[in-house]
Design a protein around this motif. Structure first.
Motif: not given
Length: 189
Positions: A82-92, A96-103
């Motif tokens: 039951n994973p949950k992901y929250e995008i903390l930051a995103i930039k292109e 490519k897309v750089e993403i900071s994610i909390c799982k």
């Protein structure tokens, strides 16, 4: 009338130039957001629309190459927790897309006792995610390894029918992993 034709002509020219130059910057970020949204909903049929015929997931020097069917098996394994992901930051950056994610998920909460926060570079080819490269992760891997080792040893001794759950990355393997966590937690209460 001439002014209207000039505006329409300019608009058509702008659209043509953008399509030739690949003006998809917002599209790539949205594609990644939609991918994580479908992960949160555990909706593989929609999620599969965002990945190509294969996808590579990299952590350090370790690369996992998945066909569509292999990724589906991994998805089933991961979904059990039951994973949950929250995008903390995103930039292109280019394609490519750089993403900071909390799982967070049941497994991570047990082993890490806090969410995993990672920075990933996601490569897009032909408007599909082709590679997810984890470039940084905030985790207490010392605690993770200790807790996992203690649980594996305890399960092997007390519930040998579940022995090997740690290596079984199928849906049944994940269900056994959850059973192992539950049994181990009960033994320590």
């Amino acid at each position: 009338m001439i002014r209207f034709k000039t505006i329409v002509g300019s608009l058509i020219l702008f659209i043509c130039i953008c399509s030739l130059n690949g003006c998809t910057r917002n599209d790539n970020a949205q594609l990644v957001k939609d991918y994580y949204n479908q992960l949160n909903q555990s909706n593989y049929s929609e999620l599969s629309e965002f990945i190509g015929d294969s996808i590579t997931i990299s952590e350090g020097d370790y690369n996992m190459n998945y066909s569509t069917n292999d990724y589906y098996q991994f998805f089933q394994w991961d979904s059990v927790f039951n994973p949950k992901y929250e995008i903390l930051a995103i930039k292109e950056i280019d394609n490519k897309v750089e993403i900071s994610i909390c799982k967070t998920c049941t497994r991570i909460e047990f082993l890490n006792q806090k969410p995993l926060i990672s920075t990933e570079i996601i490569e897009i080819k032909n408007q599909k995610i082709s590679k997810i490269k984890n470039i940084e992760m905030d985790s207490d891997f010392k605690l993770w390894n200790i807790k996992r080792g203690q649980m594996v040893t305890w399960i092997k001794k007390n519930h040998p029918e579940l022995d090997g759950f740690i290596y079984d990355q199928t849906k049944i393997g994940a269900q056994n992993y959850l059973k192992a966590i539950t049994l181990y937690k009960k033994s320590n209460n």
